[in-house]
Design a protein around this motif. Structure first.
Motif: not given
Lengths: 412, 412
Positions: B241-259
């Motif tokens: 399911h990786h890449g298919l499911l997305e979190s509604p709580l899209s905070g910065w630590m879940g970003h592909a490139a948080p920094f």
């Protein structure tokens, strides 16, 4: 341009500082001038003992009984009430819970639902990334759009379609401070709610949520509140919205009777409905110790010292470091900024690394910003003076122009 | 009914226990038989030192640099990989984040969105309250309905309209353990996803997520994982399911490139997209110390000892406490239960209070349940034997029939 003082004059400013004794409440490493308390606050002296007591005596000896015996169950409201005094809120309007990001989600969803039919969340470009990221998640969740307007066009962009205006009170990069009262008035005139992220202002400058008639706010526990890395965050809901707004994250700690173990959810009547899961008690103990550093601190003293520290740094960059290519991007007017100062420079990254190597810890923000945070509780005027001196030296000697300072790593 | 052993026989069981040395990894208060590790795990000996090092040396001395220097930034994935070994998952399928409640929200919303057009979340009555509370919030958020079916009717209730089946693997009150593999097969046969709450099974009995082909799971850090009060929780997403499911709580630590501090949200490719805000590092250090207690522990030994401890308690209640009105509500079959045993009694509340006064800490769950948790890492057979003896004594002397034991307080 303000004149830059001598070291003796800077020391005289420290001697006259009404907050001068507060530095002793913190442990700061020898030989380091720490100007990154806006990213991670320094360690309060009382924290290690408070955390050790929580772990060894409360958890270790009293185990499950500590939820009542040591007031764990009341920690979110107790800490919230304490933070309320720092942000111009009533004690029952603030609670500690989750992360800043999760709290933005809770309040922004609640706000959109409280303004049915309105189709936009309004924010600004370059807002602290997690605010925009979460706002996009909220928009997808409730079926609205995230609209972005430049700061100077923000007020005019508020319209009858705006459900909520989401802004960071003090911008994480530029240090620009929004006029909370004016924007709130403008938003409310169009029927919109305001949601303020206080992460870069609470504990550093005077914040007056109720004086500004703000609706909603969130903020961070690990920056100026000194609660430790990743400390729990807080949220504010103005009393007039209590009972009207509901959290989408309807966990058991927000239930009216969490220990009745009923199958049906019934939100607590007041601010407690914005709790979700079981609070992280070890982290709460560290945050409580951090907030205690504000005991008996007058907000006016905090705001005045913040302004003076920032003024001193700006004067230093513009005199001691004149001609080295720095451009001030933080407002000169103390009332329009927070407690950090950012300057742009095309070599900002290696300059920041060179400063760290010379004992001055600030941070770099892409693409070209050198950011220095001034924490009124523990930064001395002498520290700012020395930081300017070291920056001047690094620039004169081109000490930054060394391959070791160009290596990129994750920087927070 | 199994025969209840003598004290010497119970001690012989301890002497032969392959986990007998693990108890020394915990600090347990003198004179207390702690049978509530299913609510709050006991304090591991290494925790105080690990937390003190985190606070005093890492935070206090190295400050912001610790995010890289001491691996803070990797803590959610590092701890997740460690927990993965306890629940039958691959290391990249588990991550530590937020609370159990928040994680249920993230995964249940993601699951409903991954099954568009389906209109129900299916759960059971009396599921752990926060699961049902959060499910109702999820239902309101994504516009589906929460449907409840009794355990024996669950499989038949799964239909083409079911988006996700949300169940607690081991029931918090009855101790009943669902057949994860069978329910997963049934759900997937109808195109539904499964979301398992492992709060009352992870670290206590063998859990095999991938062996059961489970889709999604969450779990608690402060019960059998011994992470401390309100410890961060974990979540599992099967690799497919990786890449298919997305979190509604899209905070910065879940970003592909948080920094990179980009304005636009782009979820990380793997499990890390289910992170939200900045992780609570002090609490993470305590959880890491708790999980370390499982180093070199074979899951089969854990499961076998859990079964034997529960069997011993059941035998004790049915022999030593026969005729005192207890009704066993936990399954006798060890494969169908977790690591706690619950008995119903119309005086369960004062009996529980009397037991605590006599040094046996279990807990009460409304309306009439006395619940005793057996933690394979630190509960001895002798402890169970003594707890039964004290319970028998409390019943014979009617020691529970004292007004002081009828006072109600918040009980967790």
């Amino acid at each position: 341009m303000t004149a830059f003082p001598t070291l003796d004059e800077a020391r005289a400013l420290d001697a006259a500082d009404p907050l001068r004794d507060r530095r002793a409440d913190f442990t700061l490493p020898e030989g380091v001038i720490y100007l990154d308390g806006n990213s991670l606050g320094a360690l309060p002296r009382r924290t290690a003992g408070a955390v050790a007591d929580l772990v060894t005596r409360q958890w270790g000896e009293h185990l499950i009984a500590s939820w009542n015996m040591h007031g764990w169950i009341d920690a979110p409201a107790r800490l919230g009430a304490r933070i309320a005094t720092l942000v111009g809120a009533a004690s029952h309007e603030v609670i500690v819970a989750d992360s800043t990001s999760a709290n933005i989600f809770k309040l922004a969803v609640a706000a959109c639902r409280a303004r049915p039919g309105r189709r936009t969340i309004l924010s600004e470009p370059g807002n602290f990334p997690t605010d925009l990221y979460v706002a996009s998640g909220v928009a997808a969740t409730v079926g609205v759009e995230l609209r972005i307007a430049a700061p100077e066009a923000l007020v005019d962009a508020i319209d009858d379609d705006t459900a909520v205006v989401l802004l960071t009170h003090v911008h994480y990069k530029s240090g620009h401070r929004h006029d909370m009262a004016a924007i709130t008035v403008a938003a409310q005139a169009r029927g919109a709610l305001t949601l303020w992220d206080l992460s870069h202002s609470a504990g550093a400058v005077a914040v007056d949520l109720n004086g500004s008639n703000a609706d909603l706010a969130v903020g961070c526990g690990y920056k100026y509140l000194n609660g430790g890395p990743g400390a729990p965050a807080f949220l504010f809901v103005a009393e007039r919205h209590h009972g009207l707004l509901e959290s989408p994250l309807s966990g058991w700690m927000g239930h009216a009777a969490p220990f009745a173990f009923d199958d049906a959810y019934a939100p607590a009547p007041g601010i407690r409905r914005f709790l979700c899961g079981t609070p992280p008690i070890v982290a709460m103990a560290a945050l409580e110790a951090g907030i205690a550093c504000f005991d008996d601190v007058a907000m006016a003293d905090l705001e005045a010292k913040s302004a003076a520290l920032c003024d001193l740094f700006i004067a230093g960059v513009e005199s001691r470091c004149a001609g080295h290519g720095f451009t001030l991007i933080t407002p000169r007017d103390a009332g329009r900024r927070g407690s950090h100062v950012s300057v742009a420079h095309d070599q900002a990254f290696p300059i920041c690394q060179a400063l760290i190597a010379h004992g001055v810890v600030g941070d770099f923000r892409a693409p070209d910003v050198l950011r220095m945070g001034f924490t009124p509780l523990y930064t001395r005027f002498e520290d700012v003076w020395r930081a300017v001196e070291i920056l001047g030296d690094v620039m004169e000697r081109r000490a930054w122009d060394d391959p070791q300072f160009r290596v990129r790593g994750a920087v927070t």
